[in-house]
Design a protein around this motif. Sequence first.
Motif, mmCIF file in Angstrom:
data_model
loop_
_atom_site.group_PDB
_atom_site.id
_atom_site.type_symbol
_atom_site.label_atom_id
_atom_site.label_comp_id
_atom_site.label_asym_id
_atom_site.label_seq_id
_atom_site.Cartn_x
_atom_site.Cartn_y
_atom_site.Cartn_z
ATOM 1 N N ALA A 1 0.754 -1.100 0.011
ATOM 2 C CA ALA A 1 0.063 -0.129 0.032
ATOM 3 C C ALA A 1 0.639 1.090 -0.120
ATOM 4 N N ALA A 2 1.970 1.339 0.908
ATOM 5 C CA ALA A 2 2.718 2.452 0.924
ATOM 6 C C ALA A 2 3.412 2.535 -0.564
ATOM 7 N N GLY A 3 3.943 1.632 -1.038
ATOM 8 C CA GLY A 3 4.698 1.614 -2.324
ATOM 9 C C GLY A 3 3.675 2.072 -3.382
ATOM 10 N N CYS A 4 2.269 1.698 -3.560
ATOM 11 C CA CYS A 4 1.533 1.928 -4.697
ATOM 12 C C CYS A 4 1.020 3.518 -4.342
ATOM 13 N N GLY A 5 1.010 3.835 -3.016
ATOM 14 C CA GLY A 5 0.698 5.332 -2.610
ATOM 15 C C GLY A 5 1.804 6.049 -3.103
ATOM 16 N N ALA A 6 2.976 5.909 -2.703
ATOM 17 C CA ALA A 6 4.208 6.646 -3.379
ATOM 18 C C ALA A 6 4.192 6.742 -4.666
ATOM 19 N N LEU A 7 3.808 5.850 -5.511
ATOM 20 C CA LEU A 7 4.005 5.618 -6.987
ATOM 21 C C LEU A 7 2.853 6.710 -7.557
ATOM 22 N N LEU A 8 1.673 6.593 -6.876
ATOM 23 C CA LEU A 8 0.669 7.641 -7.357
ATOM 24 C C LEU A 8 1.162 8.951 -6.957
ATOM 25 N N ALA A 9 1.698 9.421 -5.668
ATOM 26 C CA ALA A 9 2.010 10.732 -5.517
ATOM 27 C C ALA A 9 3.038 11.141 -6.611
ATOM 28 N N HIS A 10 4.188 10.236 -6.871
ATOM 29 C CA HIS A 10 5.200 10.662 -7.724
ATOM 30 C C HIS A 10 4.622 10.818 -9.213
ATOM 31 N N TRP A 11 3.599 10.153 -9.812
ATOM 32 C CA TRP A 11 3.134 10.696 -11.070
ATOM 33 C C TRP A 11 2.221 11.707 -11.089
ATOM 34 N N ALA A 12 1.642 11.753 -9.923
ATOM 35 C CA ALA A 12 0.645 13.048 -9.882
ATOM 36 C C ALA A 12 0.762 14.163 -10.606
ATOM 37 N N PRO A 13 2.021 14.838 -10.250
ATOM 38 C CA PRO A 13 2.309 16.110 -10.957
ATOM 39 C C PRO A 13 2.300 15.830 -12.524
ATOM 40 N N ALA A 14 2.989 14.779 -12.922
ATOM 41 C CA ALA A 14 3.152 14.566 -14.629
ATOM 42 C C ALA A 14 2.096 14.393 -15.058
ATOM 43 N N LEU A 15 1.106 13.516 -14.451
ATOM 44 C CA LEU A 15 -0.292 13.307 -15.102
ATOM 45 C C LEU A 15 -1.524 14.454 -14.764
ATOM 46 N N LEU A 16 -1.441 14.820 -13.543
ATOM 47 C CA LEU A 16 -2.330 15.903 -13.343
ATOM 48 C C LEU A 16 -1.769 17.352 -13.372
ATOM 49 N N GLY A 17 -0.723 17.653 -13.444
ATOM 50 C CA GLY A 17 -0.172 18.892 -13.159
ATOM 51 C C GLY A 17 -0.338 19.647 -14.453
ATOM 52 N N PRO A 18 -0.129 21.041 -14.461
ATOM 53 C CA PRO A 18 -0.370 21.948 -15.614
ATOM 54 C C PRO A 18 0.762 21.293 -16.479
ATOM 55 N N THR A 19 0.435 21.815 -17.956
ATOM 56 C CA THR A 19 1.402 21.722 -19.001
ATOM 57 C C THR A 19 2.452 22.698 -19.118
ATOM 58 N N PRO A 20 3.340 22.477 -19.524
ATOM 59 C CA PRO A 20 4.525 23.730 -19.604
ATOM 60 C C PRO A 20 3.958 25.064 -20.273
ATOM 61 N N GLN A 21 3.083 24.916 -20.865
ATOM 62 C CA GLN A 21 2.592 26.071 -21.745
ATOM 63 C C GLN A 21 1.482 26.850 -20.358
ATOM 64 N N ASP A 22 0.946 25.880 -19.492
ATOM 65 C CA ASP A 22 0.139 26.611 -18.414
ATOM 66 C C ASP A 22 1.254 27.127 -17.497
ATOM 67 N N ARG A 23 2.482 26.404 -17.290
ATOM 68 C CA ARG A 23 3.236 27.001 -16.348
ATOM 69 C C ARG A 23 3.716 28.442 -16.625
ATOM 70 N N LEU A 24 4.233 28.293 -18.168
ATOM 71 C CA LEU A 24 4.604 29.564 -18.543
ATOM 72 C C LEU A 24 3.614 30.802 -18.685
#
Length: 414
Positions: free
Chosen positions: A179-202
């Motif tokens: 459970a801890a490993g899967c939770g850490a995996l989701l936390a790691h990938w969340a910014p890449a999959l749910l985060g703003p695009t480079p255009q949004d950041r710019l």
Amino acid sequence: MRRALSPLLGGRARRRWVHLILGGALAMPYVLVGSVIVGPLTGVDDVFTSLPLQLGSFAVGLPIAAVTSVFPLTRPLESTAVRALCGVDGDALSHRPARTGAERARTAAWFTLHLGLGAIVSGMSLAVPPFATVLIVLPVFAGLRHTSLGLPHVLDHGWAPALSPVAGLAMLCALAACAAGCGALLAHWAPALLGPTPQDRLAAAESRAADLAVRNRLARELHDSVGHALSAVTLQASAARRLFDTDPEFVREALAAIEDTTRRTVGELDAVLGVLRDGDTPGTAPAPTLAADLDGLLRRTRAAGQPVTATVDADPGALPPLVSREAYRIVQEGLSNALKHAGEPVSVRIATADGHLEITVENPLGAAVPATRPGGGHGLRGIADRVRLLGGSAQAGVAGAAWRLHVRLPLTAR
């Protein structure tokens, strides 16, 4: 001991476990839809009696979940859950619906990953703890070996029953680690999959930079206009108080200068507040310029009791409006500093040379250089900002026995 178990059972690990359980709950409707498809294809009425068919229903349901993730609220809701339960910084996530095809694809990948891992961890959370509990208490309740719990036959031989508590604890630890490993995996990938695009950041960075530029501009305008006016009015009122009984004529001139200074400053303050209210809409009064307002600035400074000698070897009316406006503020700040700190005659020279407007404000140093007041120094910083934005240069400091401010502004300002 607590520190060693924190990655597995700490507060963050528990919240991420809850996040996975929510993913498993969201996956259940899709698994049921998958079972409706898998059952007729395999000719089995109840697919949940067979582990392979359950896994097949799970595999069929996940693509359906990916398709339904295009629902506009999926991305904001998932981002909110990740921020609250996974410990991911909200600035690294996008809280608006997906708009482009790339954003929808990343949202679908995240939703599938969340539901897939969540279903696995949820199934383990339902099955492992009861079985592990039975193994832990098996040496005490030996009769459990002969019940229909599906215990391995190896537990009936030798030292196996005595070692079953160790196996039970190992299974619980493995569940927590999974459970801890899967939770850490989701936390790691969340910014890449749910985060703003480079255009949004710019775009966000440009918006913050624009807001900061407006704030700095307003701060400079307020400091130069209101700060200069308050310094002049303070000195004029102080001089009028000292000479009230001996020089009534000077007192009348000082009061007239105070009236003129405050009236003009109120107009400039209205202009600045107009920018605050209406963005770049001009306020009720135009910004002062070197061409129209230099004489009034020198007159008000002299009325405060500060001797000023001005030499103008340029045509202020021929200056570009932007250069004329910024040059006025620079001269105003130089005179304001002299009013507050010098108390000595001030010389101002304005000239054009080599395509530049040169401004020099100089005054002799007093008996002692006054200590810098707390929070001071904003005036020179404001001058440096103005000059830098116009592509010029500025120098301020002790030059021999005088304090000297020298500024060069290109007449073709950027």
